[in-house]
Design a protein around this motif. Structure first.
Motif, PDB file in Angstrom:
ATOM      1  N   VAL A  97       0.849  -1.191   0.000  1.00 35.46           N
ATOM      2  CA  VAL A  97       0.000   0.000   0.000  1.00 35.46           C
ATOM      3  C   VAL A  97       0.887   1.243   0.000  1.00 35.46           C
ATOM      4  CG1 VAL A  97      -1.634   1.369   1.346  1.00 35.46           C
ATOM      5  CG2 VAL A  97      -1.987  -1.085   1.094  1.00 35.46           C
ATOM      6  N   LYS A 100       2.751   1.483  -3.393  1.00 37.71           N
ATOM      7  CA  LYS A 100       1.834   1.881  -4.471  1.00 37.71           C
ATOM      8  C   LYS A 100       1.480   3.362  -4.364  1.00 37.71           C
ATOM      9  CE  LYS A 100       0.967  -1.600  -7.124  1.00 37.71           C
ATOM     10  NZ  LYS A 100       1.430  -1.506  -8.500  1.00 37.71           N
ATOM     11  N   THR A 101       1.244   3.826  -3.124  1.00 43.42           N
ATOM     12  CA  THR A 101       0.892   5.231  -2.940  1.00 43.42           C
ATOM     13  C   THR A 101       2.013   6.120  -3.462  1.00 43.42           C
ATOM     14  OG1 THR A 101      -0.212   4.517  -0.932  1.00 43.42           O
ATOM     15  CG2 THR A 101      -0.014   6.883  -1.260  1.00 43.42           C
TER      16      THR A 101
END
Lengths: 256, 268
Positions: A97, A100-101
């Protein structure tokens, strides 16, 4: 930014496949002798679809995830998760997460430029009312991508060598998730393939979000698809958990 | 010359022995490549069926198929003989291992770019040739013997051009030192040679097409040999491709030597 020349060449090269894809499809539509649409897509929608695939993949692609899990299992470094009060899948999920951010934020600018340049192709889209469903479909695309890859990696508890499986799946994925063209194109000439791919979860990692954005899936059909997708997400999560706990029972932490 | 051929033979044997030590891996790679080709053929099949018998930029279904096969075979040749060697160059520079190659009493370029032959991608050449033969059969063998000879010559010109571009790219990486995935860069660069030149048609793409035909002639690599077989001999373009291949070979060799000159051994 320490390597500006490198960065510029890299950015330029990365746009080449987009350019050639657009040129190929333009030539296809120009050369067509029967009507202006292929499976309900006109040229603009086709190009918009192929650009939107990049956004879907930005969320759903998980480079190195399955390979990393399999390696940790094989060389025994899996125990670093076991000796700590840390769940491996949860840790990897949090890591992805964050990764990806950061990735999405840094590539937002070039993509914004690309979409601005290609704005003429986005004449017809789902409108703002489709955007909540689009955001949800991207989130689900991420989850399906993550848990599917994790599952392949966990197969490493039973198989010595998973890289070849990863190769095959990556190759197949390109086609069955609708990255080459919208899956609808298959309906007329390969109805069986089209039907099978409609039942598999892979379409949710590339095809489905793009279709939602374009407003080609909406209303009751959208609701039904989202429900099926939720079921897939839940199933994949449960399957991953089960594989992980079953795998840990066989695992004997060799090496260090 | 004989010495180089003998060495090349030895490299080929060693490479094959390496590959055969992991036979399952070799078979697996082959299966993946076949799968990929299958997907590609399916893609073009669907494409041409959806067009209702039209042509893509003047290339009909089997002509295009020949183009695809030609690209597959030529890329296979480059991957088998040169890709791994050239992309390893920047690693050799970074680690300082290049020393041991420079000390050998043989041409550096030959040694660095040919030392390892990756047989696992060789089946691509065979698969590509198969696709070309199938396309030719479907077109009822339109080519004369002169065309076939010209095709073979220009196919190797294409290999020479691709090799030169690869060497240029990897030599440039010696200066940049950062080893951003060269294989990826190469793959992105070769997207340009994968499509017919005629696609580059339009107010703002025509100049791009011109640029990649005459200045950085990457569009010639597949286009010239494939066009000759499918549409007949165009002496001007054939001659130009030949000329471009020679110029690129010389240029890439000069740049490679220049890159070596700026190399300072890094490690112990």
């Amino acid at each position: 930014m320490a390597y500006r020349g490198d960065f510029l060449i890299g950015t330029f090269l990365r746009f080449l496949p987009v350019l050639t894809t657009v040129l190929l499809w333009t030539a296809v539509y120009v050369g067509k002798t029967d009507g202006d649409t292929i499976a309900g897509f006109d040229l603009h929608q086709m190009i918009a679809y192929l650009l939107l695939i990049h956004i879907s993949r930005m969320f759903s692609s998980m480079p190195g995830l399955a390979g990393g899990i399999a390696r940790d299992i094989r060389d025994g470094s899996l125990k670093k998760y076991l000796v700590q009060p840390l769940d491996m899948i949860g840790y990897l999920l949090a890591y992805r997460v964050a990764h990806k951010t950061a990735y999405i934020v840094t590539s937002a600018l070039p993509y914004a430029l690309l979409f601005f340049l290609a704005r003429e192709h986005f004449g017809s889209w789902g409108g703002w009312q489709a955007m909540p469903a689009y955001a949800l479909s991207l989130l689900f695309a991420f989850l399906i991508g993550f848990f599917f890859e994790a599952m392949i990696g966990l197969a490493g508890f039973w198989l010595l060598e998973v890289t070849s499986i990863i190769w095959i799946i990556t190759t197949l994925n390109y086609f069955i998730s609708g990255q080459m063209f919208p899956l609808d194109v298959l309906r007329e000439h390969y109805p069986v393939v089209h039907a099978i791919l409609g039942w598999l979860p892979f379409k949710y990692i590339a095809y489905f979000p793009a279709m939602v954005f374009l407003g080609k899936i909406s209303g009751p059909q959208l609701l039904r698809e989202l429900l099926i997708e939720t079921a897939w997400v839940v199933m994949l999560i449960l399957l991953t958990r089960w594989l992980y706990s079953a795998g840990l029972r066989r695992y004997s932490a060799f090496g260090g | 010359m004989g010495r180089y051929l003998r060495l090349f033979g030895a490299f080929a044997r060693i490479g094959l022995a390496n590959e055969m030590a992991f036979r399952a891996n070799f078979l697996m790679k082959m299966a993946v490549e076949a799968l990929w080709l299958g997907i590609l053929l399916l893609f073009y099949d669907v494409l041409f069926r959806s067009m209702g018998g039209g042509t893509v930029a003047g290339w009909d279904r089997y002509g295009y198929l020949f183009f695809v096969g030609c690209n597959y075979a030529l890329s296979g040749v480059v991957e088998t003989f040169f890709l791994e060697n050239c992309t390893a160059l920047s690693d050799l520079v970074r680690s300082g291992d290049l020393d041991q190659y420079l000390l050998k009493p043989i041409d550096e370029q030959f040694l660095v770019t040919c030392r390892h032959i990756d047989w696992s991608t060789f089946p691509n050449v065979v698969q590509g040739a198969g696709v070309m033969l199938y396309a030719m059969a479907a077109l009822h063998w339109p080519a004369h013997l002169t065309q076939v000879i010209a095709f073979v010559v220009l196919f190797f010109c294409g290999v020479a051009m691709a090799y030169s571009f690869l060497l240029l790219l990897c030599s440039a990486s010696v200066w940049m030192v950062r080893n951003q995935s060269l294989v990826e860069m190469w793959w992105l660069f070769t997207t340009l040679m994968r499509y017919p030149r005629e696609l580059f048609h339009g107010t703002w793409v025509s100049p791009i097409g011109m640029f990649f035909t005459y200045v950085v002639p990457v569009l010639l690599i597949i286009n010239v040999p494939a066009t000759i077989m499918v549409r007949g001999l165009d002496p001007w373009f054939a001659g130009f491709a030949l000329f471009a291949a020679v110029v690129l070979l010389i240029l890439s060799r000069q740049v490679f030597r220049l890159a070596l000159r700026s190399y300072r051994s890094a490690s112990s």
